[in-house]
Write a protein that holds these residues in place. Sequence first.
Motif, PDB file in Angstrom:
ATOM      1  N   LYS A  49       0.821  -1.210   0.000  1.00  0.00           N
ATOM      2  CA  LYS A  49       0.000   0.000   0.000  1.00  0.00           C
ATOM      3  C   LYS A  49       0.862   1.270   0.000  1.00  0.00           C
ATOM      4  O   LYS A  49       0.664   2.169  -0.817  1.00  0.00           O
ATOM      5  N   SER A  50       1.810   1.325   0.929  1.00  0.00           N
ATOM      6  CA  SER A  50       2.658   2.525   1.018  1.00  0.00           C
ATOM      7  C   SER A  50       3.532   2.659  -0.217  1.00  0.00           C
ATOM      8  O   SER A  50       3.723   3.768  -0.733  1.00  0.00           O
ATOM      9  N   THR A  51       4.055   1.536  -0.671  1.00  0.00           N
ATOM     10  CA  THR A  51       4.920   1.589  -1.858  1.00  0.00           C
ATOM     11  C   THR A  51       4.136   2.125  -3.052  1.00  0.00           C
ATOM     12  O   THR A  51       4.651   2.929  -3.836  1.00  0.00           O
ATOM     13  N   ALA A 180      -3.325   9.791   1.793  1.00  0.00           N
ATOM     14  CA  ALA A 180      -3.141   9.775   3.245  1.00  0.00           C
ATOM     15  C   ALA A 180      -2.772   8.352   3.659  1.00  0.00           C
ATOM     16  O   ALA A 180      -3.598   7.448   3.598  1.00  0.00           O
ATOM     17  N   ASP A 181      -1.512   8.151   4.028  1.00  0.00           N
ATOM     18  CA  ASP A 181      -1.027   6.814   4.375  1.00  0.00           C
ATOM     19  C   ASP A 181      -1.133   6.609   5.883  1.00  0.00           C
ATOM     20  O   ASP A 181      -0.306   7.100   6.635  1.00  0.00           O
ATOM     21  N   GLU A 182      -2.135   5.894   6.305  1.00  0.00           N
ATOM     22  CA  GLU A 182      -2.411   5.659   7.723  1.00  0.00           C
ATOM     23  C   GLU A 182      -2.218   6.937   8.526  1.00  0.00           C
ATOM     24  O   GLU A 182      -1.380   7.006   9.414  1.00  0.00           O
ATOM     25  N   PRO A 183      -3.011   7.968   8.197  1.00  0.00           N
ATOM     26  CA  PRO A 183      -2.744   9.295   8.743  1.00  0.00           C
ATOM     27  C   PRO A 183      -2.996   9.400  10.238  1.00  0.00           C
ATOM     28  O   PRO A 183      -2.554  10.365  10.859  1.00  0.00           O
TER      29      PRO A 183
HETATM   30 MG   LIG Z   1       2.443   1.085   4.819  1.00  0.00          MG
END
Ligand SMILES: [Mg+2]
Length: 270
Positions: A49-51, A180-183
């Motif tokens: 997901k983050s990548t 928004a990555d796990e904000p």
């Molecule tokens: Mg991640």
Amino acid sequence: MSLSPLLDVRDLKVHLRLGPNVVKAIDGVDFRIMPGECVGIVGESGSGKSTMARAITRLMPNVNIAELSGELSFEGQDILAMPDGALRALRRGRGFSMIFQDPLGYLNPTQRVGRQIEEALSCDSSRGSNRNRVHTLLDEVGLPDPANVARRYPHELSGGMRQRVMIAIALASDPQLLFADEPTTALDATVQLQVLQTLYRLHKERNMAMAIITHDLGVVAELCDRVYVMRAGKVIESAETVRLFEHPQQDYSRRLIELSTRRLPRELQA
Ligand SMILES: [Mg+2]
Ligand SMILES: Nc1ncnc2c1ncn2[C@@H]1O[C@H](COP(=O)(O)OP(=O)(O)OP(=O)(O)O)[C@@H](O)[C@H]1O
């Protein structure tokens, strides 16, 4: 009327070098966001997901890339082929922004937060003085006494305040799309809810498209129009939120839904 996508990603591959090995962090992903849409990205830890968010926003410091390929188009412009200068211009002028889980790792500890927001402002001189724009942004993200907050350093703020400052920085360029990555993962439950409400309000008020990466399917259920489910670098299912919850096509999706039973109160809905 058929709108064209704001972001259109096809067959994205991001393979990373990890010592002698190559990790296929993203392995042929198709992904689309329409203007003003709110999309959820879910999947187990390490699913990519983050990548994916970092590859799309081209914010990939400290990674050793073995392969980066596919088609990445933002408003019809090819982001992968874009030189750094043009990419910076896109970030500063109504392009896309990203907020991360850990604001302390992103904020500059030696600079007042007002200054950091000011540096991210879009170059639009018709919008009044920079100081006023910084104060307006701090107010918009729900921080009281903006003039006071602007003068502080990151370590002088609470976790929730820092996350709001990061949102203000991300919004300073007036983006059309916010990743928004796990904000809110680093925040306690009450503050999580407040920060999510703020994000959602801004998404609606600004008609800003948003991609929220989260482990909390309750957040997705309440906020997102559509969901992408990721597993091992691939999108294994994508559907409108209601359809995913009622008729998940994959056991993996069903398990994710079952594991995440926490729900947000109704007031988060439009
Ligand atoms: Mg991640
Ligand atoms: N800097 C890096 N160098 C090499 N491999 C990496 C790097 N960052 C991530 N990876 C690998 O890429 C894959 C996807 O990781 P990623 O961080 O995108 O997952 P994620 O879905 O965001 O997980 P989480 O939910 O835990 O945040 C994992 O196999 C991970 O080990």
